[in-house]
Design a protein around this motif. Structure first.
Motif, short mmCIF file in Angstrom:
data_model
loop_
_atom_site.label_atom_id
_atom_site.label_comp_id
_atom_site.label_asym_id
_atom_site.label_seq_id
_atom_site.Cartn_x
_atom_site.Cartn_y
_atom_site.Cartn_z
N TYR A 84 30.30 14.08 -36.09
CA TYR A 84 31.73 14.02 -35.94
C TYR A 84 32.46 15.61 -36.03
O TYR A 84 33.11 15.79 -35.35
CB TYR A 84 32.47 13.33 -37.10
N VAL A 85 31.81 16.46 -36.70
CA VAL A 85 32.22 17.73 -36.85
C VAL A 85 32.09 18.64 -35.66
O VAL A 85 32.85 19.51 -35.24
CB VAL A 85 31.70 18.47 -38.04
N THR A 86 30.78 18.79 -35.37
CA THR A 86 30.13 19.72 -34.25
C THR A 86 30.07 18.97 -32.69
O THR A 86 30.24 19.44 -31.79
CB THR A 86 28.86 20.20 -34.49
N SER A 94 32.75 9.59 -47.32
CA SER A 94 34.23 9.04 -47.70
C SER A 94 35.18 9.42 -46.53
O SER A 94 35.70 10.44 -46.45
CB SER A 94 34.35 9.79 -49.12
N LEU A 95 35.66 8.45 -45.70
CA LEU A 95 36.35 8.64 -44.56
C LEU A 95 37.64 7.84 -45.03
O LEU A 95 37.66 7.02 -45.59
CB LEU A 95 35.74 8.10 -43.35
N SER A 96 38.91 8.56 -44.54
CA SER A 96 40.15 7.98 -44.63
C SER A 96 40.83 7.79 -43.26
O SER A 96 40.53 8.73 -42.36
CB SER A 96 40.95 8.48 -45.70
N LYS A 97 41.54 6.55 -42.99
CA LYS A 97 42.22 6.32 -41.80
C LYS A 97 43.75 6.64 -42.30
O LYS A 97 44.05 6.05 -43.04
CB LYS A 97 41.85 5.14 -41.29
N TRP A 114 38.13 13.46 -42.88
CA TRP A 114 36.92 13.78 -43.75
C TRP A 114 37.22 15.10 -44.35
O TRP A 114 37.50 16.10 -43.56
CB TRP A 114 35.78 13.78 -42.88
N ASN A 115 37.03 15.16 -45.62
CA ASN A 115 37.60 16.26 -46.51
C ASN A 115 38.90 16.98 -46.08
O ASN A 115 39.00 18.25 -45.80
CB ASN A 115 36.39 17.25 -46.39
N GLY A 116 39.80 16.15 -45.80
CA GLY A 116 40.87 16.57 -45.44
C GLY A 116 41.39 17.14 -44.02
O GLY A 116 42.43 17.52 -43.43
N LYS A 117 40.28 16.99 -43.23
CA LYS A 117 40.30 17.39 -41.75
C LYS A 117 40.17 16.06 -40.85
O LYS A 117 39.33 15.24 -41.15
CB LYS A 117 38.99 18.33 -41.47
N ILE A 118 40.83 16.47 -39.78
CA ILE A 118 40.93 15.36 -38.63
C ILE A 118 39.41 15.50 -37.86
O ILE A 118 39.25 16.51 -37.35
CB ILE A 118 42.18 15.18 -37.68
N ILE A 119 38.61 14.49 -37.96
CA ILE A 119 37.43 14.50 -37.16
C ILE A 119 37.35 13.57 -36.23
O ILE A 119 36.52 13.49 -35.24
CB ILE A 119 36.19 14.35 -38.22
N ASP A 120 38.10 12.75 -35.81
CA ASP A 120 38.23 11.51 -34.66
C ASP A 120 39.53 10.91 -34.83
O ASP A 120 40.48 10.84 -35.72
CB ASP A 120 37.03 10.90 -34.95
#
Length: 231
Positions: free
Chosen positions: A91-93, A111-114, A163-169
């Motif tokens: 997701y990150v790279t 641990s993901l949030s939407k 994820w960790n406060g950052k939008i990844i998708d």
């Protein structure tokens, strides 16, 4: 009584129920006040799943990074242990790799949030999403949106993945409603079986039945890009 006076460290007090009761009473008064320990309100939740539960779209955490399963195959060789072969995207790279897991092994789930936000407009190479409750804006670069932009229309509600406060998708609605911008003249609705390409308002090209015309609103499956029906 001398020891009692020493314990009390003050004037002698005659307790009506005797020396033992007086001693206990004095000891209770002399005990320091110790506050009860407060329970921590921070809880660490561990997400886990079995490799046997892997499916397309499953999220797993490998080497401290979140990955999404794109393809999978459960393999049971004639000899040796069964395993699960996967193709996953970081997701990150954005990197895509093939990974193999032993059947039945335990994997960590990130641990993901939407959060649901509305795509409001495009600012240069950035796509701007807004929380309609707080009016807070979130931005995604064109590279982050990728091919999904061909289904993305202003006013569309999408799920942003954190994820960790950052939008990844982000996730599009499964069914999107778009207008046909260009296609060959349509045939009668009674004509069945014919198809043709149609360009939608977002620039996406889909195959539609021959009776669909310019200006028609159609429903498209954003996962496959397939025409579903006229809206």
């Amino acid at each position: 009584m001398a020891s009692l006076r020493h314990l009390a460290a003050g004037p002698t007090c005659h307790h009506p129920h005797g020396v033992a009761a007086a001693t206990a009473s004095l000891q209770r008064r002399r005990l320091p006040s110790c506050p009860r320990p407060l329970r921590s309100r921070l809880f660490t939740r561990v997400y886990a799943l079995s490799s046997n539960d892997i499916r397309v779209g499953t999220n797993v955490e490998v080497d401290g990074a979140p990955w999404k399963v794109l393809e999978f195959l459960h393999v049971k060789p004639g000899k040796g242990a069964a395993f699960v072969r996967t193709k996953m995207r970081n997701y990150v790279t954005g990197n895509t790799v093939e990974k193999t897991f032993r059947a039945g092994s335990t994997l960590q789930e990130p641990s993901l949030s939407k959060e649901t936000k509305q795509f409001t407009y495009k600012d240069g190479s950035q796509f701007v999403f807004m929380d309609l409750t707080t009016f807070e804006e979130s931005r995604l670069n064109e590279a982050d949106v990728g091919d999904k932009q061909k289904w993305l229309k202003e006013g569309m509600d999408c799920n942003l993945l954190y994820w960790n406060g950052k939008i990844i998708d982000f996730e599009l609605p499964i069914t999107v409603r778009l207008t046909v911008a260009d296609t060959d003249p349509g045939a009668s609705d009674s004509v069945q079986g014919g198809t043709k390409p149609a360009t939608l308002e977002t620039g996406a090209v889909v195959t539609v039945p021959s009776f669909v015309n310019v200006g028609d609103d159609i429903l498209v499956d954003s996962r496959t890009g397939q025409y579903m029906n006229r809206a």
